[in-house]
Design a protein around this motif. Structure first.
Motif, PDB file in Angstrom:
ATOM      1  N   PHE A  13     -39.159 -25.491-100.961  1.00 13.16           N
ATOM      2  CA  PHE A  13     -38.989 -24.617 -99.786  1.00 13.16           C
ATOM      3  C   PHE A  13     -38.587 -23.196-100.179  1.00 13.16           C
ATOM      4  N   ASP A  14     -37.961 -23.051-101.317  1.00 12.72           N
ATOM      5  CA  ASP A  14     -37.577 -21.718-101.778  1.00 12.72           C
ATOM      6  C   ASP A  14     -38.768 -20.781-101.876  1.00 12.72           C
ATOM      7  N   PHE A  15     -39.932 -21.367-102.082  1.00  9.46           N
ATOM      8  CA  PHE A  15     -41.128 -20.540-102.214  1.00  9.46           C
ATOM      9  C   PHE A  15     -41.729 -20.172-100.870  1.00  9.46           C
ATOM     10  N   ILE A  16     -41.192 -20.811 -99.854  1.00 11.05           N
ATOM     11  CA  ILE A  16     -41.701 -20.521 -98.515  1.00 11.05           C
ATOM     12  C   ILE A  16     -40.774 -19.503 -97.889  1.00 11.05           C
ATOM     13  N   ARG A  22     -41.353 -21.177 -92.434  1.00 14.94           N
ATOM     14  CA  ARG A  22     -40.128 -21.988 -92.502  1.00 14.94           C
ATOM     15  C   ARG A  22     -39.880 -22.699 -91.171  1.00 14.94           C
ATOM     16  N   ASN A  23     -40.192 -22.008 -90.075  1.00 11.56           N
ATOM     17  CA  ASN A  23     -40.053 -22.645 -88.772  1.00 11.56           C
ATOM     18  C   ASN A  23     -40.969 -23.861 -88.683  1.00 11.56           C
ATOM     19  N   ILE A  35     -33.144 -30.430 -94.497  1.00 12.22           N
ATOM     20  CA  ILE A  35     -33.168 -29.696 -95.765  1.00 12.22           C
ATOM     21  C   ILE A  35     -33.406 -28.213 -95.511  1.00 12.22           C
ATOM     22  N   GLU A  36     -34.328 -27.958 -94.609  1.00 10.10           N
ATOM     23  CA  GLU A  36     -34.671 -26.567 -94.328  1.00 10.10           C
ATOM     24  C   GLU A  36     -33.476 -25.821 -93.761  1.00 10.10           C
ATOM     25  N   ARG A  37     -32.756 -26.436 -92.863  1.00 13.66           N
ATOM     26  CA  ARG A  37     -31.700 -25.658 -92.217  1.00 13.66           C
ATOM     27  C   ARG A  37     -30.529 -25.361 -93.153  1.00 13.66           C
TER      28      ARG A  37
END
Lengths: 572, 182
Positions: A13-16, A22-23, A35-37
């Protein structure tokens, strides 16, 4: 991906980085949401009333960078009364209480008090970057607090804010230990500053890349600053007035030759045209030139300067450059992507500074053009059709004819066909502003062809509800719609109420929408805030539902009515 | 005894808040209407342009840009020189646009209008107009040419003459009356 441990997913996700992506990622499943939040550091909130700070903090405990926008766009043109809202204080207070490690805050069209700035400066020890655009409500005392207390400040960028100036000790508040500045923009401040402090600050800021001065910084100080900071990439000149035969001016000419990293140049808030030749050596490498706040430069001066700017990608200029000058831009600036031509005297109808002719030349000469803001006195369908043939990459197309209902002066026809051609050939168009005489037909075209359109600004256009309906039905990606002085009414407003949940906001002023329709909409759509701005003498809420509403602003929200509306804003 | 100080007859004017009336209507006036009116009043354009009805919020140029980028016609300044004016004994400070006035006597008249009531109430006091300049020094108004004064004046104070003795700006009475009666 479900077989990977959370840390691996998080690393992916760091690459996004884009907010949209991301949403989307957060909607895939509960595990990804979680994980995203926790890993989200940057959040963009396009309407500060769509969510509360508390919910933001609850969802994103790792928040480091926040962007907030407040007032609707038409507030820029004085259509929104003074204390309508958009206060940042509650946000900063909530963040301060929460132990969020905020490092970056970017605000647009918000009311920022000195108290907010003081709080900001004291509660976030790692605070690095403050960007305020078109904000108001603060004074240089608030700026002083930021300077004094943010020990690791990298960026202080004040763009086009209304700031009350308490005469300039704010700059002296940067402690001697502050050496981290990368970007300092105080061009919008009006008052005096301590020039010696400024020189010392620049001298101890080895990472300074961007420096935009205000009008009280004279040329001889500029020369000294450039000596200290030849590594600058972005320079905004304050006062540029001197005698070309003076020693100071010679020194300036010499030091400018050393500043070969400058790619972006702006300012010239006060300028003596005879001094401009010193700038020519850096023009070759410029990619951004903003002379829209330099009314002291005449068309000839501008043209001479632009001739040296072969690598220019973005140009913001006043219309006194004239058709001839823009012709020179068209033949010189082959890399041009963005052009903004502002009116130097919006009420002067006699001296047509730029016309449709130079727009056609630009479209032919600048194949990479994708963003346009163009104020002119007249436009023809033929010109627009030619522009549409030449340019198919427009992302932003904003045309402002100073007489808002002016027809094509050659054919006396509305400009429907011209704009129709633009939307037909520019399939990536995201933002469009219309002007001139326009019927429902142009909206038919927009609904048919502008499939990627996200923001549309309409004024004094259309004949009937059909116009607005074409747009609402056809533009699937529409996020912001702002309309003033158009004959659109209840039928258009209420046809597809669910549509507004897919948009950020809708503004309608001086249209034909009634109070009753607004009430209906508010009742049926609890996820929308429908606000009426009523500045007439009648203060009674329970008025005739047939009353035409002067200004309506509606927006989707997760948190219901706001609590800070002034008494002339009715929350239905 | 006639009021000395500004050397002009005190006319009957209230020391009220700007805008006069306090009716709700006044407050409810659209901000943009007010600013449009102000622009019309202070416009340097020819009369024909002033009377032409200008649509609120059109052309869509943001207000910051309006204030900062429009060219001067014939070199006449569109910039404003607002300075605070305080008067000893008056409860509120006021603000005045120096650019609107042609000279010291014009300014004196305007100050009278602003502080009429306070001037009237201050029993037979004499007043000295002083100003703070760019260097932070307090100077007696009237010595330098008007244009130079506008450029350097940061704030104005109408000080009681009695206090002036300790303030270090006192001049001979003749010079005072002389400059103010220009």
């Amino acid at each position: 991906m479900n077989y990977f441990p959370d840390e691996v997913v998080e690393h992916v996700f760091d690459f996004i980085t884009s907010h949209k992506d991301r949403n989307s990622v957060s909607l895939v499943c509960k595990s990804w949401y979680k994980i995203e939040r926790y890993s989200r550091q940057r959040v963009f909130i396009g309407n500060c009333y769509s969510i509360t700070p508390q919910r933001l903090i609850a969802r994103f405990p790792g928040l480091k960078s926040l962007t907030l926008k407040g007032k609707p766009h038409f507030a820029d043109f004085n259509l929104v009364p003074h204390d309508w809202g958009g206060f940042v204080y509650p946000w900063i207070k909530a963040l301060a209480k929460s132990r969020i490690g905020l490092e970056e805050l970017r605000l647009k069209r918000m009311v920022v008090s000195d108290d907010s700035l003081e709080l900001l400066s004291k509660y976030f020890p790692n605070f690095k970057s403050l960007v305020l655009v078109s904000c108001e409500g603060f004074t240089t005392d608030g700026v002083a607090a930021i300077a004094a207390n943010c020990r690791f400040l990298r960026e202080l960028d004040l763009q086009e804010n209304e700031v009350e100036d308490h005469r300039g000790h704010w700059l002296s508040c940067f402690p001697e230990s502050c050496t981290s500045l990368v970007s300092l923009n105080f061009a919008c401040l009006k008052g005096e500053i301590n020039l010696a402090s400024l020189e010392r600050l620049v001298a101890r800021s080895p990472n300074l890349k961007s420096l935009r001065l205000n009008r009280v910084v004279p040329l001889d100080t500029l020369q000294k600053l450039l000596m200290r900071a030849p590594q600058l990439v972005d320079l905004g000149i304050g006062s540029y007035v001197d005698d070309p035969s003076s020693e100071v001016f010679s020194k300036l000419k010499a030091v400018i030759q050393l500043c070969n990293s400058i790619r972006s140049l702006s300012g010239f808030l006060e300028v003596a045209p005879c001094c401009m030749s010193a700038i020519y050596p850096i023009c070759e490498n410029l990619t951004f030139l903003n002379l829209s706040y330099a009314p002291g430069l005449q068309g000839n001066d501008l043209t001479k300067l632009v001739q040296h700017c072969r690598k220019l990608q973005r140009l913001w200029i006043l219309d006194c450059i004239g058709d001839k000058g823009l012709g020179v831009v068209a033949s010189t600036c082959k890399e041009l992507q963005e052009l903004r031509v502002f009116p130097s005297d919006p009420f002067d109808a006699e001296n047509a500074a730029v016309t449709e002719e130079s727009l056609v030349l630009i479209s032919a000469g600048c194949p990479k053009l994708n963003s346009l803001l163009y104020f002119c006195h007249q436009m023809t369908n033929a010109a627009l059709i030619t522009v549409a043939k030449n340019c198919t990459n427009f992302i932003r197309f904003r045309l402002c004819i100073l007489d808002p209902v002016k027809a094509d002066p050659v054919t006396n026809q509305p400009l429907d066909e011209g704009f129709g051609a633009i939307v037909r050939s520019n399939k990536s168009l995201k933002r469009l502003s219309l002007s001139g005489l326009l019927t429902d037909q142009v909206f038919l075209y927009i609904g048919m062809y502008a499939k990627k359109l996200e923001m549309l600004s309409i004024a004094f256009a259309g004949d009937s509800n059909k116009g607005m309906l074409y747009v609402l039905n056809g533009c699937k990606k529409l996020r912001k719609l702002e309309i003033r002085d158009c004959p659109f009414g209840d039928v258009a407003l209420l046809q597809d109420m669910g549509k507004y949940e897919t948009m950020r906001s809708l503004w309608m002023s001086s249209c034909e929408v009634t109070l009753g329709a607004c009430k209906t909409l508010a009742k049926k759509m609890p996820s929308l805030n429908v606000e009426i701005i009523n500045e007439s003498e009648q203060l009674e809420f329970s008025l005739d539902d047939r009353l035409l509403v002067d200004k309506m602003y509606l927006y989707r929200t997760l948190v219901g009515h706001r609590k800070d509306a002034p008494e002339y804003v009715w929350l239905l | 005894m006639a009021k000395e100080g500004l050397g002009l007859e005190i006319t009957e004017l209230r020391l009220g808040l700007p805008g006069g009336g306090t009716e709700k209507n006044e407050k409810k006036r659209v901000f943009s209407e007010i600013s449009e009116e102000e622009e019309n009043e202070k416009s340097n354009g020819p009369p024909e342009l002033q009377s032409k009805s200008q649509v609120v919020g059109w052309p869509p140029v943001c207000s910051y840009r309006k204030k900062n980028s429009f060219g001067d016609k014939d070199g006449s300044k569109t910039s404003k020189f607002y300075v605070k004016v305080s008067m000893d004994g008056a409860p509120f400070l006021r603000k005045i646009d120096l650019a609107l006035h042609k000279g010291y006597s014009d300014l004196a008249k305007a100050l009278e209008k602003l502080f009429g009531e306070a001037l009237r109430d201050a029993e037979s006091c004499e007043f000295v107009p002083i100003y703070e300049d760019k260097d932070g020094d307090w100077m007696l108004a009237g010595d330098v040419p008007w244009e130079m004064f506008i450029e350097s004046c940061k704030r104005l104070r109408i000080m009681k003459k009695a206090d002036a003795k300790g303030f270090g700006v006192l001049q001979s009475r003749e010079a005072l009356d002389g400059t103010l009666k220009e």
